[in-house]
Design an enzyme around this catalytic site. Structure first.
Site, PDB file in Angstrom:
ATOM      1  N   HIS A  64      33.898  50.486  40.458  1.00  0.00           N
ATOM      2  CA  HIS A  64      34.192  49.187  39.836  1.00  0.00           C
ATOM      3  C   HIS A  64      35.406  49.438  38.948  1.00  0.00           C
ATOM      4  CE1 HIS A  64      33.868  45.320  38.114  1.00  0.00           C
ATOM      5  NE2 HIS A  64      32.604  45.305  37.740  1.00  0.00           N
ATOM      6  N   ARG A  84      30.622  37.971  34.900  1.00  0.00           N
ATOM      7  CA  ARG A  84      31.785  38.415  34.129  1.00  0.00           C
ATOM      8  C   ARG A  84      33.020  38.658  34.988  1.00  0.00           C
ATOM      9  NH1 ARG A  84      27.420  39.416  31.500  1.00  0.00           N
ATOM     10  NH2 ARG A  84      26.728  39.814  33.599  1.00  0.00           N
ATOM     11  N   THR A  85      32.874  39.467  36.041  1.00  0.00           N
ATOM     12  CA  THR A  85      34.038  39.897  36.819  1.00  0.00           C
ATOM     13  C   THR A  85      34.694  38.708  37.518  1.00  0.00           C
ATOM     14  OG1 THR A  85      32.818  41.952  37.176  1.00  0.00           O
ATOM     15  CG2 THR A  85      34.796  41.620  38.504  1.00  0.00           C
ATOM     16  N   ARG A 123      34.378  41.664  45.874  1.00  0.00           N
ATOM     17  CA  ARG A 123      33.133  42.373  45.520  1.00  0.00           C
ATOM     18  C   ARG A 123      32.239  42.364  46.753  1.00  0.00           C
ATOM     19  NH1 ARG A 123      29.398  41.879  40.228  1.00  0.00           N
ATOM     20  NH2 ARG A 123      31.179  43.085  39.484  1.00  0.00           N
ATOM     21  N   LYS A 143      26.142  32.199  59.258  1.00  0.00           N
ATOM     22  CA  LYS A 143      26.121  31.834  60.686  1.00  0.00           C
ATOM     23  C   LYS A 143      26.493  33.025  61.556  1.00  0.00           C
ATOM     24  CE  LYS A 143      27.755  27.280  59.287  1.00  0.00           C
ATOM     25  NZ  LYS A 143      28.971  26.478  59.176  1.00  0.00           N
TER      26      LYS A 143
END
Ligand code: CP
Length: 312
Positions: free
Chosen positions: A137, A59-60, A109, A87
């Site tokens: 959030h 969603r976000t 995020r 890496k």
């Protein structure tokens, strides 16, 4: 036009009631824009935005990308699973390499609480926290608050119960900050093992009985059990959790009033909420998703510091 008090959106904790009102006002404008046949405006035409998702999202990530494209920004997307992080590259090196491509704003995020705050001390671009571990959030709380405001007309004086895994939820903390700043009464409800000690110090009520919480509230925001963040067993089984804390038709029908049902997603159907509740007329779950685009357009626009909302 007024501006936000902050350069970044790192959490609801750091913004003011006036900021939230300004975001809601601007989101109302963009909601109207999104109802037009031509939904795109040139507002962020010269702005480049990087969406850095170090943790999974549906969603976000899609909502931010759509919001950015509706505002005509140039967009680049980064996902940790296919990056050089594998890496051994550090967060700062990854971000500095992306910023060297002349990026103006970063939507991030990350699984670590505080990662966006850390980044804000090292780079000049505006940063939007799209969820940092169990911390905050902010855009979810803003779209939740905006959705309640759209249904109820105001937040002041409303009773909102947040039900479920409060301990591991960044949505819960951001919602508590947002709702309290806007004058709502807030209760959290769930098993005692999933409610942090001393959470009452945030000025909210705690209830362990689901029926009492539902009888008390005008709006119930139901949260998912975050099994991916649980290193020990906090309750006997999902089946037992559903029996004691699952919101189902039977318990809602036995409440003497019709409460608004919300869920930030993703939903675990049959655990914290049954399908006949999630898909009912009482539920505004898909309105939350729809409003998310307008709210994120508002946040992007206001952080970009533009003086006027384009009207075409
Ligand atoms: N509500 C929410 O943050 O959903 P995603 O994890 O899919 O972005």
């Amino acid at each position: 036009m007024s501006k936000l008090s902050q350069k970044h959106l790192l959490g609801i904790k750091y913004i003011t009631k006036e900021d939230i009102n300004l975001i809601f006002e601007t989101a109302t404008h963009f909601k109207e824009v999104l109802s037009r046949p031509i939904k795109k405006v040139p507002t962020l035409r010269d702005i480049t935005i990087a969406n850095l998702f170090f943790e999974n999202s549906t969603r976000t990530r899609l909502s931010f990308e759509l919001a950015e494209k509706r505002l005509s920004a140039d967009v680049i997307n980064f996902s940790a699973s296919s990056s050089s992080l594998k890496k051994g590259e550090t967060l700062i090196d990854t971000v500095n390499n992306i910023l060297a491509m002349k990026v103006d704003m970063v939507v991030m995020r990350h699984a670590s609480p505080g990662a966006p705050v850390f980044l804000s001390k090292h780079i000049d671009a505006n940063i939007i926290n799209a969820g940092d571990g169990t911390h905050e959030h902010p855009t979810q709380a803003l779209l939740d608050g905006f959705s309640i405001y759209n249904v109820k007309g105001q937040l002041k004086g409303l009773r909102v119960a947040i039900i479920g895994d409060i301990m591991h939820s960044r949505v819960a903390l951001s919602n508590i900050f947002c709702l309290k700043k806007m004058g709502a009464e807030v209760m959290v409800c769930g098993p005692s093992t999933l409610i942090p000690n001393h959470i009452e110090s945030l000025g909210i009520k705690v209830e362990y009985n689901l029926r009492k919480a539902l009888e008390w509230c005008d709006v119930a925001n139901i949260l998912r059990i975050q099994l991916e963040r649980q290193d020990i067993q906090y309750f006997p089984s999902l089946r037992e959790y559903a029996q004691v804390y699952g919101v189902n038709r039977k318990i809602l029908d036995s409440i003497k009033k019709e409460i608004v049902i919300m869920h930030p997603g993703p939903i675990n159907r049959g655990v914290e909420i049954t399908s006949d509740v999630a898909d009912s007329k009482q539920s505004i779950i898909l309105e939350q998703v729809e409003n998310g685009v307008a709210v994120r357009m508002a946040v992007l626009y206001l952080l970009a510091g533009r003086m006027e909302v384009a009207s075409q």
